[in-house]
Scaffold this motif. Structure first.
Motif, PDB file in Angstrom:
ATOM      1  N   LEU A  12       0.886  -1.141   0.000  1.00 49.26           N
ATOM      2  CA  LEU A  12       0.000   0.000   0.000  1.00 49.26           C
ATOM      3  C   LEU A  12       0.928   1.195   0.000  1.00 49.26           C
ATOM      4  O   LEU A  12       1.608   1.463   0.966  1.00 49.26           O
ATOM      5  CB  LEU A  12      -0.873   0.004   1.238  1.00 49.26           C
ATOM      6  N   MET A  13       1.002   1.862  -1.106  1.00 45.58           N
ATOM      7  CA  MET A  13       2.046   2.844  -1.276  1.00 45.58           C
ATOM      8  C   MET A  13       1.535   4.244  -1.029  1.00 45.58           C
ATOM      9  O   MET A  13       0.463   4.594  -1.492  1.00 45.58           O
ATOM     10  CB  MET A  13       2.575   2.718  -2.702  1.00 45.58           C
ATOM     11  N   THR A  16       1.642   8.343  -1.719  1.00 46.41           N
ATOM     12  CA  THR A  16       1.343   8.938  -3.021  1.00 46.41           C
ATOM     13  C   THR A  16       2.566   9.361  -3.825  1.00 46.41           C
ATOM     14  O   THR A  16       2.446   9.655  -4.998  1.00 46.41           O
ATOM     15  CB  THR A  16       0.462  10.177  -2.822  1.00 46.41           C
ATOM     16  N   ASN A  17       3.739   9.395  -3.212  1.00 44.66           N
ATOM     17  CA  ASN A  17       4.848  10.065  -3.904  1.00 44.66           C
ATOM     18  C   ASN A  17       5.979   9.124  -4.285  1.00 44.66           C
ATOM     19  O   ASN A  17       7.139   9.465  -4.190  1.00 44.66           O
ATOM     20  CB  ASN A  17       5.396  11.195  -3.043  1.00 44.66           C
ATOM     21  N   VAL A  18       5.624   7.929  -4.739  1.00 47.99           N
ATOM     22  CA  VAL A  18       6.656   6.980  -5.133  1.00 47.99           C
ATOM     23  C   VAL A  18       7.528   7.556  -6.240  1.00 47.99           C
ATOM     24  O   VAL A  18       8.727   7.324  -6.293  1.00 47.99           O
ATOM     25  CB  VAL A  18       6.003   5.668  -5.601  1.00 47.99           C
ATOM     26  N   SER A  75       8.606  10.393  -6.653  1.00 52.37           N
ATOM     27  CA  SER A  75       9.408  11.535  -6.199  1.00 52.37           C
ATOM     28  C   SER A  75      10.729  11.603  -6.971  1.00 52.37           C
ATOM     29  O   SER A  75      11.563  10.704  -6.865  1.00 52.37           O
ATOM     30  CB  SER A  75       9.674  11.369  -4.704  1.00 52.37           C
ATOM     31  N   SER A  80      13.481  13.163  -6.754  1.00 52.36           N
ATOM     32  CA  SER A  80      14.775  13.237  -6.092  1.00 52.36           C
ATOM     33  C   SER A  80      15.297  11.865  -5.664  1.00 52.36           C
ATOM     34  O   SER A  80      16.493  11.707  -5.458  1.00 52.36           O
ATOM     35  CB  SER A  80      14.697  14.188  -4.891  1.00 52.36           C
ATOM     36  N   VAL A  81      14.421  10.886  -5.479  1.00 54.04           N
ATOM     37  CA  VAL A  81      14.909   9.560  -5.102  1.00 54.04           C
ATOM     38  C   VAL A  81      14.643   8.526  -6.206  1.00 54.04           C
ATOM     39  O   VAL A  81      14.771   7.332  -5.976  1.00 54.04           O
ATOM     40  CB  VAL A  81      14.332   9.066  -3.751  1.00 54.04           C
ATOM     41  N   PHE A 119      16.846   5.435  -6.786  1.00 59.85           N
ATOM     42  CA  PHE A 119      16.642   4.258  -5.928  1.00 59.85           C
ATOM     43  C   PHE A 119      15.653   3.292  -6.578  1.00 59.85           C
ATOM     44  O   PHE A 119      15.923   2.097  -6.698  1.00 59.85           O
ATOM     45  CB  PHE A 119      16.142   4.692  -4.550  1.00 59.85           C
ATOM     46  N   TRP A 120      14.514   3.827  -7.039  1.00 65.31           N
ATOM     47  CA  TRP A 120      13.480   2.968  -7.640  1.00 65.31           C
ATOM     48  C   TRP A 120      13.951   2.408  -8.977  1.00 65.31           C
ATOM     49  O   TRP A 120      13.673   1.247  -9.302  1.00 65.31           O
ATOM     50  CB  TRP A 120      12.174   3.760  -7.819  1.00 65.31           C
ATOM     51  N   PRO A 139      17.045   6.739   1.289  1.00 67.58           N
ATOM     52  CA  PRO A 139      17.235   7.849   0.366  1.00 67.58           C
ATOM     53  C   PRO A 139      16.172   8.932   0.564  1.00 67.58           C
ATOM     54  O   PRO A 139      15.004   8.620   0.785  1.00 67.58           O
ATOM     55  CB  PRO A 139      17.071   7.205  -1.017  1.00 67.58           C
ATOM     56  N   ARG A 140      16.617  10.168   0.522  1.00 62.87           N
ATOM     57  CA  ARG A 140      15.704  11.305   0.656  1.00 62.87           C
ATOM     58  C   ARG A 140      16.171  12.409  -0.272  1.00 62.87           C
ATOM     59  O   ARG A 140      17.249  12.312  -0.864  1.00 62.87           O
ATOM     60  CB  ARG A 140      15.694  11.813   2.091  1.00 62.87           C
ATOM     61  N   SER A 141      15.400  13.462  -0.371  1.00 65.27           N
ATOM     62  CA  SER A 141      15.731  14.532  -1.321  1.00 65.27           C
ATOM     63  C   SER A 141      16.983  15.296  -0.910  1.00 65.27           C
ATOM     64  O   SER A 141      17.684  15.832  -1.758  1.00 65.27           O
ATOM     65  CB  SER A 141      14.555  15.496  -1.459  1.00 65.27           C
TER      66      SER A 141
END
Lengths: 387, 139
Positions: free
Chosen positions: B8-9, B11-13, B15, B17-18, B21-22, B45-47
């Motif tokens: 259940l993800m 809303t900002n998969v 994103s 800036s990361v 990673f995906w 990982p973050r922005s």
């Protein structure tokens, strides 16, 4: 500063009543208890109005109460909110900006179901889902379950030890008129209840219910003039551990013991000039029975792992070394989350007035209130003293 | 993995800036950002770098190994989930952070805290690659 008035409804379900109705009832009761006229209210601090979104709940209360505060705010920060209303009221009084304040908190979870919309909130939208990736289920039971399991691994605590805390809370709740769950339970009932997220079972968990509570805080001179039984706020400590829910950014961060609770308690004891052993009665914020063992170790009444023996020996029962959650705690009083710290405070005020009835701790002079936000990431500890 | 997507993800998969990673997961690599300003390698990982708030990174592949720090079996979740399922909190072998991930290929009885685990990558079926963990078995 002193608490001079308290008012609350029994924790439960109020689908038929508007929150404004509950608010006015508990605020009236708290003002009458304080013998304070609404016209004398100079500060108003409330928990968030999560259905409204624009934060006008406090403004609305001003109109309904016909009050014109000099200082007011709607305060959030997760479930610590109710505790923060007291902290900011006390800060404003201490700074000399106001002499009286009304703290109000309510949750309509059982009736309205805010948690159902959790994933649409701003906090959730800000989480980069890279570490707590896809498997986050409802609420954060799983996070507390991971914490409970780790505590078991480190201390040898068993699910039966957690059950003992749930049973203690239920026994105490029978003597609290505001508690939601009073029917006695045995350890076997807890162990036989269904798993939610192992090792946490249904009867280890606090039910999210409706509640509304109000507390009147006043300067010492006002308290002395008005109140036959003021309860003084002797000191408080707050700490955030720079994690949000389960810590994922550092392998050295513990989930069996919590820096925020430890630091908040240390700062509160220092501010109040008392030691852990001076506390006669405590209300702690444990949403699950496992954390009834963890938190007292963090506050400083027991060393790491010692609560296992203490819960078996009844050291936290009324009449024990340190009576904890004499009003049933979150698991049996019920858990209107943002208002829960105010319910804890009300129970301590009753204890320190000597008006707690069947659950009275004999000659209680010093009380401790602990509340938290996140998963123990934000800690607030307040020390109260009998007037 | 099971028939239901079991996630259940928020809303900002996507994103931006990361996104490395995906994208890394899609190609079977588990990546962590290293800050070009201060050199900090961090997870998750973050922005922005949590140490210096820099926002330019190089992305380094981690070993994909970890150790079980704690676990739970969930019996209570949204309808999107197959129940029950095992969730582990896993220390990354590099010691820079943790993941909360579904545990596959083990029963609760087979789990022990501290056991080595391997990060696996699965395709959710809608273009999103996700990770889970399995007991590390030397072939």
């Amino acid at each position: 500063m002193a608490i001079i008035g308290i008012g609350a409804v029994e924790v439960g379900r109020y689908p038929e009543r508007r929150e404004s109705d509950l608010a006015l009832q508990v605020i009236r009761d708290a003002l009458r208890d304080a013998q304070l006229s609404s016209k004398q209210v100079e500060g108003l601090f409330t928990t968030p109005d999560l259905q409204g979104n624009i934060g006008l709940q406090t403004n609305l209360l001003c109109e309904y109460l016909r009050i014109s505060p000099k200082s007011m705010a709607e305060i959030c920060c997760g479930a610590i909110a109710g505790g923060l209303t007291l902290k900011y009221a006390a800060d404003e009084i201490q700074a000399g900006r106001i002499k009286t304040a009304l703290c109000y908190g309510a949750v309509r979870e059982a009736s309205i179901g805010w948690f159902k919309n959790l994933s649409q909130g701003k906090g959730w939208a800000m989480i980069e889902p890279t570490a707590l990736q896809p498997y986050a289920a409802y609420g954060i039971i799983w996070a507390y379950a991971l914490s409970a399991r780790r505590y078991m691994h480190e201390t040898g605590a068993t699910e039966e030890d957690f059950a003992l805390a749930a049973v203690r809370n239920r026994k105490n709740a029978a003597g609290n008129p505001l508690a939601a769950f009073k029917k006695p339970i045995a350890v076997e009932d807890v162990l036989r209840s269904r798993y939610l997220s192992s090792p946490i079972k249904l009867l280890d968990a606090a039910a999210s219910l409706d509640g509304a509570a109000a507390v009147v805080v006043a300067s010492e001179d006002v308290a002395r003039d008005l109140s036959p039984h003021p309860v003084y706020i002797q000191g408080w400590g707050l700490c955030h551990d720079n994690s949000c829910v389960i810590p994922t950014d550092d392998c050295s961060k513990s989930i069996s013991h919590f820096t925020a609770t430890r630091e908040a308690a240390r700062r509160a004891f220092q501010a109040a000039g008392v030691k852990p052993d001076d506390v006669d009665v405590a209300e702690i914020y444990a949403p699950f029975s496992s954390h009834e063992l963890i938190i007292p170790e963090d506050i400083g009444w027991f060393e790491n792992g010692e609560m296992v023996k203490a819960i078996r020996n009844g050291e936290t029962d009324i009449g024990g070394k340190i009576p904890i959650n004499t009003d049933g705690g979150l698991t049996s009083r019920g858990h209107p989350w943002a208002a829960t710290p105010l319910y804890e405070t009300i129970s301590l005020v009753r204890q320190l007035r000597g008006a707690a009835g069947a659950i009275q701790v004999k000659d209680a002079k010093v009380g401790l209130m602990h509340c938290e936000g996140g998963m123990m990431n934000n800690g607030l500890v307040m020390i109260f003293g009998r007037g | 993995m099971t028939s239901k997507p079991n996630f259940l993800m928020p809303t900002n998969v996507e994103s931006p800036s990361v996104s490395p990673f995906w994208e890394g997961l899609k190609t079977g690599r588990f990546l962590a950002p290293r800050c070009r300003d201060c050199g900090e390698i961090f997870f998750p990982p973050r922005s922005h770098c949590p140490e210096c708030l820099g926002d330019v990174f190089t992305w380094e592949a981690l070993s994909g190994k970890g150790y079980l720090y704690s676990w739970t079996e969930l019996f209570f979740a949204q309808p999107e989930f197959d129940l029950p399922f095992l969730l582990g909190l896993v220390d990354l072998a590099e010691g820079i952070g943790r993941i909360a991930a579904r545990i596959s290929g083990a029963t609760p009885e087979e789990l022990s805290i501290g056991m080595p685990l391997e990060i696996r990558i699965s395709n959710s079926g809608d273009g999103l690659a996700l990770y889970y963990v399995e007991p590390f078995r030397i072939l």
